[in-house]
Write a protein that holds these residues in place. Structure first.
Motif, PDB file in Angstrom:
ATOM      1  N   ALA A   1       0.835  -1.208   0.000  1.00 22.99           N
ATOM      2  CA  ALA A   1       0.000   0.000   0.000  1.00 22.99           C
ATOM      3  C   ALA A   1       0.871   1.260   0.000  1.00 22.99           C
ATOM      4  O   ALA A   1       0.568   2.242  -0.692  1.00 22.99           O
ATOM      5  CB  ALA A   1      -0.921  -0.006   1.220  1.00 22.99           C
ATOM      6  N   THR A   2       1.944   1.229   0.751  1.00 22.05           N
ATOM      7  CA  THR A   2       2.866   2.370   0.782  1.00 22.05           C
ATOM      8  C   THR A   2       3.512   2.574  -0.585  1.00 22.05           C
ATOM      9  O   THR A   2       3.636   3.704  -1.067  1.00 22.05           O
ATOM     10  CB  THR A   2       3.955   2.140   1.848  1.00 22.05           C
TER      11      THR A   2
ATOM     12  N   ARG B   1       2.276   1.668  -3.504  1.00 21.04           N
ATOM     13  CA  ARG B   1       1.263   2.172  -4.443  1.00 21.04           C
ATOM     14  C   ARG B   1       1.024   3.660  -4.260  1.00 21.04           C
ATOM     15  O   ARG B   1       0.793   4.393  -5.219  1.00 21.04           O
ATOM     16  CB  ARG B   1      -0.059   1.416  -4.264  1.00 21.04           C
ATOM     17  N   GLY B   2       1.117   4.117  -3.019  1.00 21.21           N
ATOM     18  CA  GLY B   2       0.816   5.507  -2.744  1.00 21.21           C
ATOM     19  C   GLY B   2       1.939   6.474  -3.075  1.00 21.21           C
ATOM     20  O   GLY B   2       1.685   7.675  -3.230  1.00 21.21           O
ATOM     21  N   ALA B   3       3.177   5.977  -3.186  1.00 22.70           N
ATOM     22  CA  ALA B   3       4.303   6.898  -3.337  1.00 22.70           C
ATOM     23  C   ALA B   3       5.217   6.600  -4.522  1.00 22.70           C
ATOM     24  O   ALA B   3       6.108   7.398  -4.801  1.00 22.70           O
ATOM     25  CB  ALA B   3       5.138   6.888  -2.047  1.00 22.70           C
TER      26      ALA B   3
END
Length: 480
Positions: free
Chosen positions: A431-432, A434-436
Motif C-alpha cells: 500500500a505504501t 502504491r501511494g508513493a
C-alpha cells in the motif's frame, strides 16, 4: 603537514589532554606522541621510510591509530586493512610490494626525533573501498587530498580543540578512519570503540560532543536513553559500560552529528533538531573524498573547493555526477579496476546518478548508476524505492535489487530487514509503494531477513544481498 606532526605539536601545547580513548586503553597527547615517535624509529630501523607502503591490520583501534601515525611520521604510506585477512588475502588485494605488515602493536625504540621532509603531493594514505559492489580495492591518495579538507570540515561542523568526538565504527572504513585522524589533527579527543557500540552507545554518547555516523545509525544516536549531558574527557580508558571513566565537569550536550555515506531523510533531521543536535551531512566516496555537504537541511551543495557537473544522456532523465577538486584520490593501487573514471579535463566519476544540476542549485542524488534496475524498458533507481519503504513501521532497513525475469529483464525486489516478531505486513508495504511510487518502481517480490549484510561503513551490501538471493539463502524468506 603530516597528521603525526600535528599530534606532536598538540602534545607540546597540551600534553595532558586526552587524545584517544579505546576499549583497551587511552593515551594523552603526550603519551600518544611518545608512542608514535618510538614506533616510527622502529619502522625506520627496519628500512621503512619515504616511498614505502605499510599494511596496518590491528583489531585494537588505539594501536591501529598509533601504527598509522608512526608510519606517517616515518614518511611511509599506511594502508589500513581488515585484521581478519591472511597474507594470501593481502597479496591478492594489493598486488604491490609492501615494506612491512603490521599485525601486532609496534615496539618502542628510544632515540632522537624522527626527521624528514613532507610534501603535499606525497602518497600519504591508502585504504580499501568496496562501495556497494563488494570486492575491496585499495584507494591511494596524496597528503594534501587527505588533510587539506580538515580545516573546511572544522568550519562547517564547528569542531575544535575542546571537543570529544565519538567515532563508532571500524577504522578499516575510510569514513571512520578519516573522522579519527581529523579529530587528532584538530587536537580534540577521539573516542574509538572500534565497532558499533550497541548497548553501550548511551555511555559513549555521554562523553561526546560530536559523533560521526552513517545515516541508518543516526536514529539510534537520537533515541538513546538517558540524558544528553556531555563531559570533556580528561583521560581514561572505556569503562565496562562503554564510556570514558574519568572526565572533567560536564560542559555541553551532544551538539553535532556528522553524517556521511548516503541520503538523509527530512524526518531524521527533524528528530535531531528536537533533540538539540545539529546535523552536518555530506556526500562523497572513498575515491572522491568530500563532494557536497548539507549543513542546515536545505540540501547538498558543493564542498569547498569542489566543482560538480551532472552529465545527462546515458541514464534517461538522470545524469552521472562528475567532480573536479583538490580532494580527489590518485586512483587504485596497482592499477586495479574499479568504478573510478577520469576524463582529459581532470574530472572524475564513480558512476553516481543525480537529477540535472546547474551551479548554485542543490545536488539531488539518485543512487549509483551500476545499481540501476532495468525493468520492462524503465530504469529504476533502488535508492528511490528504499527511501519510501524505510518509512513503513517495522522496517529496520531495506535493500532493493533486480532479479532476472524472462520478459521484463529484471523484476524489482525488496529485501526488508526486520526481526521475526515485528515483521511489517506485506499489505502495508504494498500500500505504501502504491501511494508513493510509480508502477515500474513498485517491488513485485518481497523478502524479509533478520539482519542485512553490511560493508565496513555500515551501509547495506547490495551485491551480497543479490548474491544471497540468487543462491537461495534460507535466512532470506519470502514475505507473504
Amino acid at each position: 603537514m603530516p597528521v603525526a606532526r600535528h599530534v606532536l605539536a598538540h602534545a607540546a601545547e597540551r600534553p595532558s589532554r586526552l587524545a584517544v580513548c579505546g576499549p583497551g586503553g587511552e593515551l594523552t597527547y603526550a603519551g600518544l606522541a611518545e608512542r608514535i615517535s618510538g614506533a616510527a624509529r622502529h619502522l625506520r630501523d627496519r628500512g621503512v621510510g619515504p616511498g614505502s607502503m605499510v599494511a596496518v591490520a590491528l583489531a585494537d583501534p588505539v594501536e591501529l591509530l598509533t601504527a598509522v601515525l608512526a608510519a606517517d611520521l616515518a614518511g611511509a604510506t599506511p594502508l589500513v586493512g581488515d585484521p581478519a585477512w591472511d597474507r594470501r588475502r593481502w597479496d591478492h588485494l594489493t598486488t604491490a610490494s609492501l615494506a612491512a605488515r603490521i599485525s601486532a602493536p609496534l615496539p618502542q625504540v628510544a632515540g632522537p626525533p624522527v626527521e624528514g621532509e613532507a610534501r603535499p603531493d606525497d602518497l600519504a594514505w591508502a585504504c580499501f573501498s568496496s562501495g556497494s559492489t563488494g570486492r575491496p580495492r585499495a584507494v591511494i591518495r596524496t597528503r594534501a587530498s587527505w588533510t587539506g579538507s580538515y580545516s573546511h570540515l572544522d568550519r562547517l561542523a564547528g569542531i575544535g580543540l575542546d571537543d570529544v568526538v565519538l567515532v563508532p565504527g571500524p577504522l578499516v572504513s575510510s569514513l571512520y578512519a578519516f573522522a579519527a585522524l581529523h579529530t587528532l589533527a584538530t587536537g580534540a579527543t577521539a573516542v574509538v570503540p572500534g565497532r558499533w557500540p550497541g548497548r553501550s552507545l548511551a555511555a559513549h554518547l555521554d562523553s561526546a560532543s560530536v559523533v560521526h555516523v552513517v545515516p541508518h545509525r543516526l536514529p539510534d544516536v537520537l533515541r538513546r536513553p538517558g540524558s544528553l549531558r556531555v563531559a570533556v574527557v580528561g583521560g581514561a580508558a572505556l569503562d565496562a559500560g562503554g564510556g570514558c571513566r574519568r572526565a572533567a565537569p560536564p560542559t555541553a550536550s551532544l551538539r553535532v552529528a556528522v553524517v556521511g555515506g548516503a541520503a538523509l531523510d527530512a524526518g531524521a533531521r527533524a528528530q535531531a533538531a528536537a533533540a538539540g543536535v545539529r546535523v552536518v551531512s555530506y556526500y562523497g566516496a572513498t575515491e572522491l573524498s568530500f563532494v557536497a555537504a548539507d549543513t542546515d537541511g536545505s540540501g547538498l551543495r558543493p564542498f569547498p573547493g569542489v566543482e560538480i557537473e551532472v552529465r545527462t544522456g546515458a541514464h534517461g532523465p538522470l545524469g552521472e555526477v562528475w567532480v573536479r577538486s583538490p580532494w580527489l584520490s590518485q586512483g587504485y593501487l596497482a592499477g586495479a579496476a574499479g568504478p573510478l573514471r577520469r576524463d582529459a579535463g581532470g574530472w572524475v566519476t564513480v558512476g553516481d546518478l543525480a537529477e540535472p544540476y546547474r551551479a548554485g542549485q542543490v545536488l539531488r542524488l539518485r543512487g549509483r548508476g551500476d545499481g540501476a534496475i532495468q525493468t520492462g524498458g524503465a530504469t529504476v533507481v533502488p535508492e528511490d524505492v528504499e527511501e519510501v519503504l524505510r518509512q513503513v513501521p517495522g522496517v529496520g532497513d531495506v535493500v532493493v535489487v533486480g532479479l532476472p525475469h524472462p520478459s521484463l529483464g529484471s523484476v524489482v525486489t525488496a529485501v526488508v530487514e526486520a526481526p521475526p516478531a515485528r515483521q511489517p505486513p506485506r499489505a502495508l508495504l504494498e500500500a505504501t509503494a502504491r501511494g508513493a511510487l510509480d508502477a515500474a518502481q513498485r517491488p513485485r517480490r518481497w523478502f524479509v531477513v533478520p539482519s542485512l549484510p553490511r560493508n565496513p561503513t555500515g551501509k547495506p551490501a547490495r551485491a551480497q544481498v543479490a548474491d544471497r538471493l540468487a543462491g537461495g539463502d534460507p535466512e532470506i524468506r519470502r514475505l507473504v
